[in-house]
Design an enzyme around this catalytic site. Structure first.
Site, PDB file in Angstrom:
ATOM      1  N   LYS A   1     -40.426   4.261  81.627  1.00 50.62           N
ATOM      2  CA  LYS A   1     -40.494   4.262  83.008  1.00 50.62           C
ATOM      3  C   LYS A   1     -39.667   4.954  84.031  1.00 50.62           C
ATOM      4  O   LYS A   1     -39.655   6.182  83.358  1.00 50.62           O
ATOM      5  CB  LYS A   1     -40.158   2.689  83.290  1.00 50.62           C
TER       6      LYS A   1
ATOM      7  N   GLU B   1     -47.563  -1.896  86.010  1.00 49.22           N
ATOM      8  CA  GLU B   1     -47.059  -1.345  87.038  1.00 49.22           C
ATOM      9  C   GLU B   1     -47.788  -0.535  88.057  1.00 49.22           C
ATOM     10  O   GLU B   1     -47.706  -0.386  89.229  1.00 49.22           O
ATOM     11  CB  GLU B   1     -45.675  -0.931  86.773  1.00 49.22           C
TER      12      GLU B   1
ATOM     13  N   GLU C   1     -50.443  -6.334  77.288  1.00 52.19           N
ATOM     14  CA  GLU C   1     -49.106  -6.626  77.831  1.00 52.19           C
ATOM     15  C   GLU C   1     -49.341  -7.776  79.033  1.00 52.19           C
ATOM     16  O   GLU C   1     -49.793  -7.654  80.225  1.00 52.19           O
ATOM     17  CB  GLU C   1     -48.780  -5.532  78.534  1.00 52.19           C
TER      18      GLU C   1
ATOM     19  N   SER D   1     -41.118  -7.496  76.979  1.00 54.19           N
ATOM     20  CA  SER D   1     -39.725  -7.970  76.360  1.00 54.19           C
ATOM     21  C   SER D   1     -39.591  -8.104  74.782  1.00 54.19           C
ATOM     22  O   SER D   1     -39.299  -8.998  74.266  1.00 54.19           O
ATOM     23  CB  SER D   1     -39.630  -9.387  77.180  1.00 54.19           C
TER      24      SER D   1
ATOM     25  N   HIS E   1     -51.265   0.874  82.967  1.00 54.63           N
ATOM     26  CA  HIS E   1     -50.079   0.178  82.818  1.00 54.63           C
ATOM     27  C   HIS E   1     -49.927  -0.997  84.048  1.00 54.63           C
ATOM     28  O   HIS E   1     -50.294  -0.645  85.254  1.00 54.63           O
ATOM     29  CB  HIS E   1     -48.689   0.987  82.693  1.00 54.63           C
TER      30      HIS E   1
ATOM     31  N   ASN F   1     -41.820   3.162  76.656  1.00 58.46           N
ATOM     32  CA  ASN F   1     -42.142   3.396  77.841  1.00 58.46           C
ATOM     33  C   ASN F   1     -40.782   3.478  78.612  1.00 58.46           C
ATOM     34  O   ASN F   1     -40.359   2.434  78.930  1.00 58.46           O
ATOM     35  CB  ASN F   1     -43.041   2.474  78.354  1.00 58.46           C
TER      36      ASN F   1
ATOM     37  N   GLY G   1     -40.614  -6.892  81.221  1.00 59.43           N
ATOM     38  CA  GLY G   1     -39.358  -6.806  81.911  1.00 59.43           C
ATOM     39  C   GLY G   1     -38.726  -7.984  82.371  1.00 59.43           C
ATOM     40  O   GLY G   1     -37.749  -7.907  83.322  1.00 59.43           O
TER      41      GLY G   1
END
Ligand code: PEP
Length: 256
Positions: free
Chosen positions: A11, A99, A169, A215, A97, A9, A175
């Site tokens: 992003k 985010e 996730e 991560s 996702h 991904n 991140g």
């Protein structure tokens, strides 16, 4: 046997030059990786999808979108439909996702519409689920994951759900450099698979791939992939460095 699946991904990173260069490096670095041993995809920003798909056309790496909209066309300014994604060579789309859930504010209902529209439109959805740190600390991980899975797949029958990949996730690991331990990840993956067996049946639950994301790095890939219910990885930061992503792919492809 579930074939390992590694997706990157990107992003909101890369530009028209670096996206294509990264794709070319990944294409040449995976020449020896047999498509029978692993499924591969990268999810660049929308505007680079077509160029990246072209750069990957002779490779085993598919292209996915980071998001999509559920309506087929019309007055939805800024949105992208499944037919547009297919038109530029896209096979997958991330749905929900973290985010998008927590920064953009997407709801479970919206994510469910996207998953359903993806399947109907011939795009394979990767449904992302996972708890916040406060939710884990409050022992709510299973409740949150149950809600994300049940709402994300609401009204979808087993045949449709067989097109879905789930990505667990934990938001606190995305991140941040904090990775769930292989045992923490395995526990949740096992929980999700049992939930799918309850919602559908054991055979379907045994076939659906559940990826871990948060991560992931070359150094922790092997121990994550060694877990029984971790079928692959959704990789953010490390997928932007060809050498790191290729090392992750090589290690994940060893899973037998
Ligand atoms: C992600 O974006 O889905 C992700 C897991 O990011 P990172 O690997 O950077 O934690």
């Amino acid at each position: 046997m579930r074939k390992p699946f590694v997706a990157g991904n990107w992003k909101m990173n890369t530009d028209s030059y670096t996206s294509v260069n990264l794709a070319k490096d990944l294409a040449s670095g995976t020449l020896e990786v047999a498509s029978e041993s692993i499924t591969l995809a990268v999810c660049p920003p929308f505007v680079y999808l077509q160029a990246v798909a072209k750069a990957l056309s002779a490779s085993n790496i598919a292209v996915g979108a980071q998001d999509m909209y559920f309506e087929p066309k019309g007055a939805f300014t800024g949105e992208i439909s499944t037919s547009m994604l297919k038109d530029v060579g896209c096979a997958y789309a991330l749905c929900g996702h973290s985010e998008r859930r927590h920064v953009i504010g997407e709801t479970d209902e919206l994510i469910n519409k996207k998953v359903a529209a993806a399947i109907a439109g011939g795009i394979l959805p990767i449904l992302c689920v996972g708890e916040l740190l406060a939710e884990r600390e409050d022992s709510q991980t299973e409740d949150v994951v149950t809600r994300h899975v049940k709402c994300g797949l609401a009204e979808l029958n087993a045949e449709k759900v067989s097109a879905v990949t789930i990505a667990y996730e934990p938001v606190w690991a995305i991140g941040t450099g904090l990775t769930a331990t292989p045992q923490q990840a395995q526990e949740v993956h096992d929980f999700i698979r049992k939930l799918l067996a309850e919602m559908y049946d054991g055979q379907l639950a045994g076939e659906i791939r559940i990826l871990y994301g948060g991560s992931v790095k070359p150094g922790n890939t092997a121990e994550l992939m060694a877990q029984q219910d971790i079928d692959g990885l959704l990789v953010g930061g490390a997928s932007l460095k060809a050498d790191d992503f290729l090392a992750i792919i090589q290690a994940a492809a060893q899973k037998t």
